[in-house]
Design a protein around this motif. Structure first.
Motif, PDB file in Angstrom:
ATOM      1  N   UNK A   1     -16.533  38.590 -14.776  1.00 39.52           N
ATOM      2  CA  UNK A   1     -15.963  38.266 -16.067  1.00 39.52           C
ATOM      3  C   UNK A   1     -15.165  36.980 -16.123  1.00 39.52           C
ATOM      4  N   UNK A   2     -14.847  36.397 -14.976  1.00 35.25           N
ATOM      5  CA  UNK A   2     -14.059  35.161 -14.955  1.00 35.25           C
ATOM      6  C   UNK A   2     -14.902  33.981 -15.419  1.00 35.25           C
ATOM      7  N   UNK A   3     -14.225  32.968 -15.972  1.00 36.68           N
ATOM      8  CA  UNK A   3     -14.891  31.752 -16.430  1.00 36.68           C
ATOM      9  C   UNK A   3     -14.334  30.538 -15.697  1.00 36.68           C
ATOM     10  N   UNK A   4     -15.230  29.579 -15.445  1.00 42.68           N
ATOM     11  CA  UNK A   4     -14.817  28.352 -14.758  1.00 42.68           C
ATOM     12  C   UNK A   4     -15.464  27.149 -15.437  1.00 42.68           C
ATOM     13  N   UNK A   5     -14.631  26.193 -15.832  1.00 37.70           N
ATOM     14  CA  UNK A   5     -15.119  24.993 -16.501  1.00 37.70           C
ATOM     15  C   UNK A   5     -15.301  23.876 -15.474  1.00 37.70           C
ATOM     16  N   UNK A   6     -16.484  23.254 -15.478  1.00 40.26           N
ATOM     17  CA  UNK A   6     -16.751  22.103 -14.613  1.00 40.26           C
ATOM     18  C   UNK A   6     -16.591  20.853 -15.471  1.00 40.26           C
ATOM     19  N   UNK A   7     -15.452  20.196 -15.347  1.00 45.41           N
ATOM     20  CA  UNK A   7     -15.149  19.031 -16.176  1.00 45.41           C
ATOM     21  C   UNK A   7     -16.178  17.924 -15.978  1.00 45.41           C
ATOM     22  N   UNK A   8     -16.276  17.045 -16.996  1.00 45.48           N
ATOM     23  CA  UNK A   8     -17.267  15.967 -16.947  1.00 45.48           C
ATOM     24  C   UNK A   8     -16.687  14.678 -16.381  1.00 45.48           C
ATOM     25  N   UNK A   9     -15.734  14.800 -15.437  1.00 51.06           N
ATOM     26  CA  UNK A   9     -15.139  13.609 -14.825  1.00 51.06           C
ATOM     27  C   UNK A   9     -16.111  12.888 -13.899  1.00 51.06           C
ATOM     28  N   UNK A  10     -17.197  13.565 -13.514  1.00 50.04           N
ATOM     29  CA  UNK A  10     -18.238  12.947 -12.687  1.00 50.04           C
ATOM     30  C   UNK A  10     -19.541  12.897 -13.495  1.00 50.04           C
ATOM     31  N   UNK A  11     -20.323  11.836 -13.301  1.00 49.55           N
ATOM     32  CA  UNK A  11     -21.517  11.624 -14.125  1.00 49.55           C
ATOM     33  C   UNK A  11     -22.562  12.709 -13.902  1.00 49.55           C
ATOM     34  N   UNK A  12     -22.904  12.955 -12.652  1.00 51.13           N
ATOM     35  CA  UNK A  12     -23.915  13.969 -12.340  1.00 51.13           C
ATOM     36  C   UNK A  12     -23.234  15.172 -11.700  1.00 51.13           C
ATOM     37  N   UNK A  13     -23.651  16.366 -12.153  1.00 51.68           N
ATOM     38  CA  UNK A  13     -23.053  17.608 -11.669  1.00 51.68           C
ATOM     39  C   UNK A  13     -24.139  18.665 -11.498  1.00 51.68           C
TER      40      UNK A  13
ATOM     41  N   UNK B   1     -14.039  14.851  -1.964  1.00 49.43           N
ATOM     42  CA  UNK B   1     -13.944  14.119  -3.209  1.00 49.43           C
ATOM     43  C   UNK B   1     -12.792  14.562  -4.085  1.00 49.43           C
ATOM     44  N   UNK B   2     -12.946  14.373  -5.404  1.00 46.37           N
ATOM     45  CA  UNK B   2     -11.878  14.657  -6.367  1.00 46.37           C
ATOM     46  C   UNK B   2     -12.377  15.588  -7.459  1.00 46.37           C
TER      47      UNK B   2
END
Length: 298
Positions: A189-201, A164-165
C-alpha cells in the motif's frame, strides 16, 4: 523480449534468463530495443540460488575497460579480487564499486568460509559507461558499508541510495556523470515518487508486485520499466515490494560493447582484447586462473 507501451512508460523489458550451471542470470540491459538508461549499459540480476556444501560462484579473472561495475547483494557473500591488489568481500546492503577506466581485471568467488557449509546468493550488478573524457581514468576500487549509504525511511518506504544523487542526498560512491541508483523497499500500500531530477529513469522489480499511479498494469519480478523523460512517476506496492531505481543523463556518444569491454572507439576494444589474448593485461594477485577471450572475438 521487449515491447513499447504508452502513457508515461517508454519501454517494458522482460530479460531473458540464462542458466550458468544451476546459477540463473537475467540480463535486462543491453536489450534488443534499448542499449542504455542514462549511463547504465548493463544490468544483471542473479539468484536466488542455493549452493550445497563445497559449491559456490567461481567467476575467474576477466578484464574490463571504459566502465564502472556496481555490485549490490540481497543475500549471500562474494569475494572480490582485482589487478590493483584490492581484496574485498561484499555482504547484503553493501556496495562494491570498481572503476575499470584504462583497464582492470577481477574475479568474484564464494568465500571459503561459507563455501564449506553451503550458502544462498541473490544480487544485482550494473555496468556504468564512463564519459568519453574519463574512459582512460586510472582504475580504482571502492567498498561502501551499509551505514555509509544515505537512506530515506518512513510511511512504508525504505530507500537506500547506492550511487549518485536523489531527493537532495548524495552517495559517497565515486561517479563520473549525472546518475542515480537506489534500492527501494515498500510495504503493501505504500507509495514512492521518483522525481524527474534525472532525464532518464527506470525501475527493475526484484520482488513483489507494483502499479503506477494513473496507469494500467501490474508489474511483478524481473520487469525493467523505462519511463519517458519528464513523466510523473509514483509507484504503489500491491504487496511488500522491492525494486532498483536508476538512471541519469544519457551520454552523447554511441557506446560499443564487446564481451567485457565498453568504449566509444571500437579500435580501443580491439586493443584491449589483444592485450588479454596475449597475456599482457594486468593479472589478479592471488588468483592465477583466467577466462579466455571468446573464440569468435575479432
Amino acid at each position: 523480449m521487449s515491447y513499447l507501451s504508452n502513457a508515461d512508460i517508454e519501454q517494458i523489458i522482460l530479460p531473458p534468463s540464462r542458466d550458468l550451471g544451476g546459477f540463473s542470470v537475467r540480463r535486462a540491459l543491453p536489450a534488443a530495443m534499448r542499449q542504455m538508461v542514462g549511463p547504465f549499459i548493463f544490468l544483471d540480476s542473479f539468484g536466488p540460488v542455493r549452493f550445497g556444501a563445497g559449491e559456490g560462484i567461481d567467476t575467474r579473472p576477466h578484464p574490463h575497460i571504459g566502465l564502472s561495475t556496481l555490485t549490490y547483494l540481497l543475500e549471500g557473500e562474494l569475494l572480490h579480487r582485482d589487478s590493483e591488489s584490492y581484496v574485498q568481500s561484499i555482504s547484503p546492503g553493501e556496495v562494491n564499486l570498481m572503476v575499470a577506466g584504462s583497464g582492470i581485471a577481477h574475479s568474484e568467488r564464494t568465500p571459503e568460509h561459507i563455501r564449506t557449509y553451503g550458502s544462498k546468493l541473490t544480487g544485482l550488478q550494473n555496468w556504468i559507461a564512463l564519459p568519453k573524457v574519463s574512459e582512460e581514468t586510472a582504475p580504482l576500487f571502492q567498498h561502501l558499508g551499509s551505514d555509509e549509504l544515505p537512506t530515506v525511511n518512513g510511511e512504508g518506504i525504505n530507500m537506500k541510495l547506492l550511487a549518485g544523487t536523489l531527493h537532495g542526498r548524495r552517495s559517497p560512491a565515486t561517479i563520473f556523470s549525472d546518475l542515480f541508483s537506489a534500492e527501494i523497499q515498500l510495504q503493501a500500500g505504500a507509495r514512492y515518487r521518483i522525481d524527474d531530477e534525472h532525464i532518464e529513469r527506470a525501475i527493475f522489480v526484484v520482488s513483489g508486485t507494483i502499479e503506477l499511479v494513473g496507469q494500467d498494469g501490474v508489474y511483478g519480478p524481473d520487469r525493467l520499466i523505462v519511463f519517458k523523460p519528464g513523466a510523473e512517476i509514483v509507484v504503489t506496492a500491491n504487496e511488500r515490494a522491492r525494486f532498483l531505481a536508476f538512471g541519469g543523463e544519457p551520454l552523447p556518444e554511441k557506446r560499443f560493447i564487446r564481451w567485457n569491454f565498453v568504449a566509444t572507439d571500437q579500435e580501443r576494444i580491439r586493443h584491449a582484447a589483444d592485450l588479454w589474448r596475449e597475456g599482457r593485461f594486468p593479472g589478479v594477485p592471488g588468483d592465477d586462473e583466467f577466462i579466455p577471450l571468446p573464440e569468435n572475438f575479432n
